[in-house]
Design a protein around this motif. Structure first.
Motif, mmCIF file in Angstrom:
data_model
loop_
_atom_site.group_PDB
_atom_site.id
_atom_site.type_symbol
_atom_site.label_atom_id
_atom_site.label_comp_id
_atom_site.label_asym_id
_atom_site.label_seq_id
_atom_site.Cartn_x
_atom_site.Cartn_y
_atom_site.Cartn_z
ATOM 1 N N GLY A 58 0.801 -1.218 0.000
ATOM 2 C CA GLY A 58 0.000 0.000 0.000
ATOM 3 C C GLY A 58 0.835 1.268 0.000
ATOM 4 O O GLY A 58 2.052 1.239 0.172
ATOM 5 N N ILE A 59 0.157 2.388 -0.170
ATOM 6 C CA ILE A 59 0.809 3.689 -0.326
ATOM 7 C C ILE A 59 0.880 4.476 0.979
ATOM 8 O O ILE A 59 1.890 5.116 1.276
ATOM 9 N N LEU A 60 -0.167 4.427 1.773
ATOM 10 C CA LEU A 60 -0.286 5.326 2.925
ATOM 11 C C LEU A 60 0.799 5.083 3.971
ATOM 12 O O LEU A 60 1.012 3.960 4.412
ATOM 13 N N ARG A 61 1.488 6.158 4.362
ATOM 14 C CA ARG A 61 2.440 6.131 5.459
ATOM 15 C C ARG A 61 1.829 6.898 6.632
ATOM 16 O O ARG A 61 1.227 7.957 6.441
ATOM 17 N N THR A 62 1.997 6.356 7.839
ATOM 18 C CA THR A 62 1.352 6.914 9.025
ATOM 19 C C THR A 62 2.395 7.530 9.951
ATOM 20 O O THR A 62 3.402 6.878 10.260
ATOM 21 N N PRO A 63 2.188 8.751 10.425
ATOM 22 C CA PRO A 63 3.164 9.375 11.344
ATOM 23 C C PRO A 63 3.310 8.586 12.639
ATOM 24 O O PRO A 63 2.351 7.976 13.123
#
Length: 245
Positions: free
Chosen positions: A194-199
């Motif tokens: 997937g693409i989303l990176r989470t802080p």
């Protein structure tokens, strides 16, 4: 920050990360040709770039805990995403990875992996693959270094239970070196797909080594228990429920 904006920032981060791999791969190519040290410098520079851009572009901070192994040891690490590879390689002075054979043919990455002495494994051949892996490791370890292996054999998402494979035990017995377990929570912030990176704060933690010569079953039980327990604790601290006590 809206979800759509987070996706956009994540996409931009991913694109620039691969552009940087191409650019730095070309820039450091002459040094890599001259020496393994040049290849290692190029790879560590790339790791530093990605870790720095991850911090300000998508809010992923990185933290290393425990003593960084510098002697000749086997490093057995929890593998959740590409991020733990970058973090381990950046800090461990002479890391060499056991990696799936297909990656050795990847542009840029494969060329540098071969130059550094990483060991390819054909995961479809099982027994024959393990035998060849031991042979290749023995050849590459004529030079000092730290061999990094992923005991579960692949990336494992947080919360997924997957058995530990016997290849780690075979290498442990063949090399007669201490084994350093490594726990992590990086998959919470940088997923395997997937693409989303989470802080958040991505942690790689080096645990106390398992002594060379430890009996196989005892070593494998200790290795799995310690890595899973500590990884679950790190994930729980970051807000993910632990599956094991």
């Amino acid at each position: 920050m809206t979800l759509a904006f987070r996706y956009l920032r994540s996409l931009i981060f991913i694109v620039q990360m691969y552009v940087a791999m191409l650019v730095l791969g070309i820039v450091f190519a002459p040094f890599a040709i001259l020496s393994k040290g040049g290849a290692r410098l190029g790879c560590k520079t790339y790791c530093a770039w990605v870790l720095w851009t991850a911090r300000w572009m998508v809010g992923i901070r990185t933290e290393w805990r425990g003593p960084i192994p510098t002697d000749e040891v086997v490093v057995a690490a929890k593998h959740q995403s590409f991020l733990d590879i970058l973090m381990i390689f950046y800090k461990v002075p002479q890391a060499k990875f056991i990696m799936k054979q297909e990656l050795m043919w990847a542009p840029i990455m494969g060329i540098y992996a071969k130059r550094l002495g990483c060991v390819p494994v054909n995961r479809g051949r099982r027994g024959a693959a393990i035998a060849k892996m031991v042979q290749d490791v023995a050849r590459e370890f004529k030079e000092p270094g730290q061999l990094v292996i992923y005991p579960q054999g692949t990336r494992v998402a947080p919360g997924v239970v997957k058995p530990y494979k016997v290849g780690t035990a075979i290498l442990f017995e063949a090399l007669k070196q201490p084994l350093v377990p490594v726990a992590t929570n990086v998959g919470l912030f940088w997923p395997r797909k997937g693409i989303l990176r989470t802080p958040g704060t991505a942690v790689v933690e080096f645990l106390d080594p398992i002594a060379a010569g430890t009996e196989r079953d005892a070593m494998m039980h200790d290795l799995e228990t310690r890595i899973e327990t500590r990884s679950n604790a790190l994930m729980a601290d970051a807000g993910f429920p632990s599956l094991r006590s």
